[in-house]
Design a protein around this motif. Structure first.
Motif, PDB file in Angstrom:
ATOM      1  N   SER A   1       0.813  -1.219   0.000  1.00 27.57           N
ATOM      2  CA  SER A   1       0.000   0.000   0.000  1.00 27.57           C
ATOM      3  C   SER A   1       0.841   1.261   0.000  1.00 27.57           C
TER       4      SER A   1
ATOM      5  N   VAL B   1      -0.687   4.004  -2.265  1.00 28.73           N
ATOM      6  CA  VAL B   1      -2.118   4.312  -2.253  1.00 28.73           C
ATOM      7  C   VAL B   1      -2.313   5.733  -1.746  1.00 28.73           C
TER       8      VAL B   1
ATOM      9  N   VAL C   1      -3.613   9.285  -0.090  1.00 32.07           N
ATOM     10  CA  VAL C   1      -4.254   9.643   1.162  1.00 32.07           C
ATOM     11  C   VAL C   1      -5.237  10.781   0.885  1.00 32.07           C
ATOM     12  N   HIS C   2      -6.439  10.680   1.426  1.00 26.64           N
ATOM     13  CA  HIS C   2      -7.430  11.763   1.325  1.00 26.64           C
ATOM     14  C   HIS C   2      -7.485  12.508   2.649  1.00 26.64           C
TER      15      HIS C   2
ATOM     16  N   TRP D   1      -7.608   9.689   5.366  1.00 27.14           N
ATOM     17  CA  TRP D   1      -7.997   8.284   5.216  1.00 27.14           C
ATOM     18  C   TRP D   1      -7.565   7.704   3.905  1.00 27.14           C
ATOM     19  N   ARG D   2      -7.508   6.420   3.876  1.00 20.78           N
ATOM     20  CA  ARG D   2      -7.360   5.739   2.606  1.00 20.78           C
ATOM     21  C   ARG D   2      -7.897   4.321   2.713  1.00 20.78           C
TER      22      ARG D   2
ATOM     23  N   TRP E   1      -9.424  -0.305   5.550  1.00 24.00           N
ATOM     24  CA  TRP E   1      -9.483   1.156   5.645  1.00 24.00           C
ATOM     25  C   TRP E   1      -8.705   1.643   6.863  1.00 24.00           C
TER      26      TRP E   1
END
Lengths: 356, 356, 356
Positions: free
Chosen positions: C174, C177, C179-180, C191-192, C216
């Motif tokens: 990950s 991936v 990140v928001h 989060w992601r 999550w």
């Protein structure tokens, strides 16, 4: 931090602590090398070679001189350089400071200030040292991580005894007995009598009292660093007057404070007693009780010091029992101000201060 | 505190100290991460990720790159960032400094200053490293809690030997033998001959001399941090000339000083010898004697450092034997001044300085 | 150093840490003495007598008052002095500060700022504390030698998980991936989702998943010092929507950070789970996994702190994954600026700032 009064006699050690070996002693944040020379007298020199700064205590004695362990510069007992290996001239600036020393009653005193002001007659003394009715006994050199002012103020403060030493030197019965303060020449005296009370731990052990006693504490604090605590007990029925304390069981606890750094003080304590003079075990038992009591002080004084090093949120308060410490602190500040400058007028007449 | 000369080659380690693992090394108060890459050459990078400042030495190697252990930023051996997880662009400011490295004679040298000034040809060398008549042996990495200037000055100072090492490298018989000093290009040379004397401990052990010897000490100090001590002994009867020292038993003790912080220096020492070249036990016995002598220096140097950190009461004095250290200190100060500013004139012509 | 937000509720301890004994607690670089009074409620007072500065925690309780161990000054639970031995008047300046306390869900909260601003309704809460489908478990009080800002930023930073916790909370799969980040009132949320991947160590142990999962991480950071990490896994085949996370195995890891000094933070962590609610061994096994992961964070955070205390060579860089920390740092700076001055206007209308 307040600083140190330099023109004063300080205890550098019990006599038994100093022998022929070079020994580093730290006082007023300065390092001194001390030793006994061949005639038995004590020498104190600045513990730093003026060349490469090696402590002379890392060097060795050559007769009554001290040879630096790095390049062999050699100093006599007056601090004068008498040899520089590799050259024949001896420059005047090749010296170390020498400190006046007085040894008296098995105590070594040192003068860290202006040597011209060092008067051996002003070394602390008291008649009981030479009185056959009294037995003297040297205790320990107690290291306290606390400024000497906190230690000294504790020694002109009878009120703390009820709270800090409830099982040894005091008892809660005396918590509210008022403290009196006066000055007697160089001494600040704080005292109180607790009348018609049960003997406290110390005098249960040493007095042999059957009934109630009158108990006194007289704290004499000599600026800057000597304290004498006169305490004792006597049968209440004898109605003892202040000046007749010798008729009771009487102890002098002496404290010689040596400021090492701003946060480290050695408290060398000893005691004199008018009871059990020929019984060495009595001295040992007193030592044991004092050790217990002074460990109680140590915990308080070191915790106070830690707090003093932290930021102040507001000014500390002073209360009725603080009269002795307040006079002491004022005297110290006056002495420090006197030493801060060099007054060249023999009779100083300040130009702009008038009191009508 | 004086500061560090940055534009110079310093020893970062014996070759055997650096392998494939990430290893933090501290020099001139800076942290560097070092490792050998897959081709065996040594890499040195600033040991601090430019993102969250985690030391890269806490991360891991991915091939010949280093990945930060916090968020995975990855740097190649030139210090360039080659990966930022979570984004595709690689900003130019995402880099770490890379330091020039030269490895020679099993020693790893690093350049902490301006990389453009780093010339591999100026790394320390001496012909005996490559001469089959000489045996070289690496000793220890001695950690001294002392500023490098104190360590270096000790290494251009033959006079201390009589006092600090009376049983190993010197003897009290030579306390007053004068020291000569000259400069030879980048080296400061201090030396003295002790003629027709009993061999000292070291040469009792290694020389096999029957009678008296002529003994020499030549201290070569290369600014800023390399010292070569050429010492040896030869039969007095051979009337050895200065340039014929190879005919005696001759040892070079080399000291590579690495300033770690202002009060911490690593002294990596090694020796070369023209005697017992094939006897590894001779090297071990020499190590043992050096360790004893250097522990004597350590005690002195660390005590001096402690004193230097305390307030000065007056200026230290300098004496006849200090010529070597004084020249060294002046050279260091000149180099520091040169590095303090950036001179943009190719041929600087100061406007207001005239010497008639 | 940035300073501390004072007008906020901080965790002073788990309820089990505070009992009838006087106990010193240090928060925001201030010493507080805490104890439970006879009715079971918790009291917090400034831990410094206003007289000689002895910590009150060195004294003793007399009923619901605290008596100083030096001279017996006594304070009630509001900080008012109710006794000064040796005198009858009680000056108004003889007080210690008292701090508002709220105890909720077995956690003791303290307010170090202006007591008038302390609103018990704003103490952190979440519905799962009172929900029978959830089991709560208090973990440790982890001492980190790091500034609280570094600790907090780590807790709104999902990206570090792949690199710092590759075997426990994350995996290298990950790493990239994205990140928001959004804000939700007082919370910053980062989060992601990692979709369709092998379960990581934690959910191998607790989920009992056969195939791939959607995993999550939701990091909620409440300014200044509370973090909630909502993390969990669910069968990939269930195509879980964001709002349906309760259908998976879901854990809340809570972190209550208590700044002790600028370089020391206590991280009290606990967890709530919607699985194995009645199995105390599950809580113990989770503790063990968290302890391993948080020890990984500790090594990173303490190394970062050491670097931050060293001189900066250039500004640190910020990258895409830093959005959460950047918002947090801005919020803290705004709060500090608000507390730095005292705004006396009820509706402040700055005179010279216009936004057209």
């Amino acid at each position: 931090m307040t600083g140190f009064v330099k023109n004063a006699w300080y205890v550098a050690g019990w006599s038994r602590e100093i022998d022929a070996e070079l020994r580093r002693v730290t006082l007023l944040n300065e390092h001194v090398v001390m030793f006994r020379k061949s005639d038995g007298s004590v020498v104190a020199l600045e513990d730093r070679c003026p060349h490469r700064l090696l402590p002379l205590s890392k060097g060795k004695r050559i007769g009554d001189t001290v040879q630096c362990g790095y390049h062999g510069l050699t100093f006599d007992c007056s601090g004068k350089c008498v040899r520089v290996p590799g050259q024949t001239n001896l420059p005047a600036s090749a010296y170390v400071q020498a400190y006046p020393i007085v040894e008296k009653h098995d105590i070594v005193w040192i003068w860290m200030g202006d040597p011209a002001k060092a008067d051996p007659e002003t070394v602390f003394d008291m008649p009981e040292f030479s009185d056959p009715n009294w037995a003297a006994h040297q205790g320990d050199a107690l290291h306290l991580k606390s400024n000497y002012l906190n230690v000294a103020e504790n020694l002109v403060d009878p009120a703390h005894v009820s709270f800090v030493h409830p099982t040894t030197l005091g008892s809660s019965a005396s918590e509210n007995v008022p403290v009196h303060v006066r000055t007697e020449g160089e001494a600040i005296v704080a005292w109180r009598w607790i009348r018609d009370a049960e003997p406290v731990g110390f005098f249960k052990a040493f007095g042999g009292f059957a009934g109630n006693v009158d108990r006194w504490h007289y704290y004499y604090l000599y600026t800057p660093c000597t304290a004498v605590i006169d305490f004792g007990s006597i049968d209440t029925e004898k109605h003892c007057a202040e000046e007749d304390r010798d008729q009771g069981v009487r102890i002098f606890a002496l404290h010689f404070m040596t400021p090492v750094t701003e946060t480290h003080t050695i408290d060398r304590w000893m005691h004199l007693r008018n009871t059990a003079q020929d019984d060495p075990e009595a001295a040992d038992r007193m030592d044991a009780m004092f050790r217990k009591a002074f460990a109680e002080d140590q915990e308080i004084l070191e915790a106070v010091q830690q707090e003093e090093l932290r930021p102040a949120k507001r000014r500390p308060i002073r209360i009725a029992i603080d009269k002795g410490p307040l006079v002491y602190r004022k005297r110290i500040n006056d002495l420090l101000e006197l030493e801060r400058t060099e007054d060249l007028a023999s009779d100083p007449s300040p130009a702009f201060v008038y009191h009508d």
